[in-house]
Design a protein around this motif. Sequence first.
Motif, PDB file in Angstrom:
ATOM      1  N   THR A 377      10.312 -73.263 -39.871  1.00 49.93           N
ATOM      2  CA  THR A 377      10.491 -72.513 -38.631  1.00 49.93           C
ATOM      3  C   THR A 377      11.969 -72.406 -38.261  1.00 49.93           C
ATOM      4  O   THR A 377      12.414 -71.355 -37.775  1.00 49.93           O
ATOM      5  N   ILE A 378      12.737 -73.481 -38.483  1.00 50.68           N
ATOM      6  CA  ILE A 378      14.171 -73.409 -38.209  1.00 50.68           C
ATOM      7  C   ILE A 378      14.836 -72.422 -39.164  1.00 50.68           C
ATOM      8  O   ILE A 378      15.703 -71.631 -38.768  1.00 50.68           O
ATOM      9  N   ALA A 379      14.413 -72.450 -40.434  1.00 50.74           N
ATOM     10  CA  ALA A 379      14.976 -71.508 -41.407  1.00 50.74           C
ATOM     11  C   ALA A 379      14.694 -70.069 -41.005  1.00 50.74           C
ATOM     12  O   ALA A 379      15.561 -69.182 -41.151  1.00 50.74           O
ATOM     13  N   LEU A 380      13.493 -69.829 -40.461  1.00 50.53           N
ATOM     14  CA  LEU A 380      13.161 -68.474 -40.018  1.00 50.53           C
ATOM     15  C   LEU A 380      14.048 -68.052 -38.860  1.00 50.53           C
ATOM     16  O   LEU A 380      14.532 -66.906 -38.815  1.00 50.53           O
ATOM     17  N   SER A 381      14.288 -68.974 -37.934  1.00 52.14           N
ATOM     18  CA  SER A 381      15.147 -68.618 -36.800  1.00 52.14           C
ATOM     19  C   SER A 381      16.592 -68.404 -37.249  1.00 52.14           C
ATOM     20  O   SER A 381      17.280 -67.506 -36.752  1.00 52.14           O
ATOM     21  N   ILE A 382      17.069 -69.227 -38.188  1.00 52.21           N
ATOM     22  CA  ILE A 382      18.433 -69.045 -38.700  1.00 52.21           C
ATOM     23  C   ILE A 382      18.549 -67.731 -39.458  1.00 52.21           C
ATOM     24  O   ILE A 382      19.566 -67.031 -39.368  1.00 52.21           O
ATOM     25  N   LEU A 383      17.493 -67.392 -40.203  1.00 50.05           N
ATOM     26  CA  LEU A 383      17.482 -66.098 -40.894  1.00 50.05           C
ATOM     27  C   LEU A 383      17.591 -64.959 -39.880  1.00 50.05           C
ATOM     28  O   LEU A 383      18.309 -63.971 -40.112  1.00 50.05           O
ATOM     29  N   THR A 384      16.890 -65.107 -38.745  1.00 53.78           N
ATOM     30  CA  THR A 384      17.011 -64.114 -37.687  1.00 53.78           C
ATOM     31  C   THR A 384      18.450 -64.018 -37.208  1.00 53.78           C
ATOM     32  O   THR A 384      18.998 -62.922 -37.019  1.00 53.78           O
ATOM     33  N   GLY A 385      19.075 -65.184 -37.012  1.00 54.32           N
ATOM     34  CA  GLY A 385      20.474 -65.191 -36.593  1.00 54.32           C
ATOM     35  C   GLY A 385      21.378 -64.526 -37.603  1.00 54.32           C
ATOM     36  O   GLY A 385      22.291 -63.771 -37.246  1.00 54.32           O
ATOM     37  N   LEU A 386      21.134 -64.795 -38.889  1.00 55.61           N
ATOM     38  CA  LEU A 386      21.957 -64.191 -39.940  1.00 55.61           C
ATOM     39  C   LEU A 386      21.838 -62.668 -39.933  1.00 55.61           C
ATOM     40  O   LEU A 386      22.840 -61.944 -39.939  1.00 55.61           O
ATOM     41  N   VAL A 387      20.576 -62.210 -39.901  1.00 58.53           N
ATOM     42  CA  VAL A 387      20.343 -60.766 -39.961  1.00 58.53           C
ATOM     43  C   VAL A 387      20.895 -60.077 -38.726  1.00 58.53           C
ATOM     44  O   VAL A 387      21.584 -59.056 -38.814  1.00 58.53           O
TER      45      VAL A 387
END
Length: 807
Positions: A377-387
């Motif tokens: 879930t943290i990776a998904l949120s960080i991916l959101t931040g990256l994109v």
Amino acid sequence: MTDLRFACRQLLKSPGFTLLAVLTLAVGIGLNTAIFTLVNDLFLRRLPFQEPARLVHMFANRKESNLTEIAISVPRFKHYRDGQTIFSSFAADNGTPFTLTGVGDPVLVNGGRVTSNYFDTLGVRPIRGRTFLPNEEETADVAVVTEACWRKRLGGDPNIIGRSITLDGVAHTIVGVLPNQPAAWFGNNPVAEVWTTKPFILPGFSQERIMRGTGFLRVIGRRKPGMTIEQVRAALPSLDQSYVTQYPDKADSSGFTTVKNLPEDVSGNLRPAFATLLAAVAFVLLIACSNVANLLLVRFSGRRREIALRIALGASRAGVLRLFVLESVLVSALAGVVGAILAWQLVPLVPRMAANFLPLEPNYTGPGLSIPVLAFTIALSILTGLVMGFYPAWQSSRADLVDGLKEGGRGTSGSLRQQRFRRILVGAQVALSVTLLAGAALLIASFVRLSQQNIGFNPHNLWVGFATLPTGQYPDIGSRYRFANQTLKALQAVPGFENVSVSSDIPLASGSRVLYTRPEGDVPPIDKRPAAPNHEIMPGFFKTWGIPLLSGRDIDVHDVEDHQNVILISQAGAHKLYGNENPIGHTLLITGGNIPAEIVGVVGDVRSQRLAETVDMELYRPTAQENFPFLTITVRSSFKPEAVTKLVQSALVGIDPAIAIAQPQPMDTVVAQALGQARLMMTLLGIFAGVALLLATVGIYGAVAYTVAQRTGEIGVRMALGAQTRDILRLIVRQGMKPVVFGLAIGVTAALAVGRLIHSQLYQTSEYNPLLLSATLTILGAAALIACLFPAYRATLVNPVEALRTE
């Protein structure tokens, strides 16, 4: 490092944005981690058996009697055990409580009688001693106990192997100590502690009656290596047919068998509900991610001049991208930390809310925080931040530098492409929120209907407790009836007890079924007859439970073993068999022994199986004419449950000190447990829907407010050129509500699809409920409108002179 410090300074300069973005993502991360962790613990964790995926649970089914996935009879089990070639091991257990005496006060312990190879089939190895031997299966009085029983009840005796314990008045030699067994398979109310042999004996049943085809065995098999579940299912019809050929007159001869993988079986009833919860928290996370993505897009779109200035001063596009991406990733990382703390607090709450119906281990305090789930879930949120950090910075860095620098102090809401993308994100949030709110509304309406059902009895101020009579001291109907009668009289004499009854079971926990048919006309063979819940009762049962006697008479003291067999039936059963004709005086043939019983009364319908399930026939027989060693004592009293328990146990001591009361509890608790899953779903989905509504509202507000702040100059120009307050309000609200309306339209379609998916979880509630859907759209639409009105109103307060001066 310099870029990191700059990103931190930028976030500190906008505390409102930072707090909103971090909390929004943290809520999504925390809720998802908590629910995914529980699902991982309940459904994905392996059972503590050897290669549990190779184990199957076999069921009997009888279409004529409307019975599915029921226990298997002794003759069927033995026939299949001798004739099957698909299992490397085939075993059965007969779940039975025992009264343990000789180690303090009498206590009822849960467990069962098993075939000698039962634990070998499961792949359970004893930690002391051994399991059962083949020659002990049907004759020896031997037992194995769990480690918890050994330490708690038997004092951790190091010489436990060979020690004798008394179960149901019979001495048993302990031959082994097993690891504590999983509640998911053996149950947790109460937890299983003791097993013995002699699995083909059912207390209270004669051998002849058992061999008629009465089902009471839970059968398991271990598939041979390389044998698939499909191959097992393909082999069952031939076994069914050979059983019918060899035993055409058995009560279960027309039935057929099915199998389920053991891991699937132990969680099968819970899977649809938790699949719904998983989808709901996934929606919350998506709403949170799209919310933060929108905020980041608005924030970065307003910094096009900064990007252009940096590039004009010599910064590389890669450096600019890195700076802005780092800022968005920092938001995600902070949210991950806060979300982990939130998840750590939330993880124990759901098991606590659902402890009365989930198969949880004793003293279970919740699963440990799942690191893989949290990482995902943290990776998904960080991916959101990256994109979302990369996308606007990359677009802005490709824009014309002169145009970017010309913007000066003017606010901007970004390019048309960015504005379109932001509107899509807002629409997606709204659509997801509509779907979640509509699903929650359906389940809440379903729960309300279920909880308001007439269950047919009055559970308030009603205490229930269970007792098992040792077959050695109470071997027949007469001796068990005398105990029940003595108990009834002793309890009726207790001051403060308003009504008392003794019966075989209680509503919502009825397990016994009996075959029945009318004797007139073409009488169907035994294996084609319907089966109905059957209850053995003492006089006063209906008064104690508040079940109305509609016609005829109640059981009385004259309905004894050597008199005419009598029976009372439910109102639905009377209508099913006799229509508008008076059933009093008619005869039914009951049980596989074709016992004629005269109908002497008709009583109100009761939810004896489940709250959501009506029963078309129920039978009530006098305890004096039919009974088994399992009794339920019911007391209606205003006393506290603990006081009732002490008074009942004290009364039993005067009759037989070896009898223990098990699971004493208020009947309100039993009803609450029956509503447990529906209440949990309603509560959690209501919370998730509320969070989704809040996130969507905050997201819309944040996006519109940022846009207004960035368009201050434009608004000032409009007002200087003559735009009125209502014009500004209309402009901001119209632009803010356009994606909301789009999202509402998409959400309606998605909500209808979700209604079809959760149809099986609804009770007397249509998945196409226009009132609930309209209410959902109204609530979300109103929240979105309010979210747009606040920043729109602030826009009307802009001073044109000040706005133009900043230009």
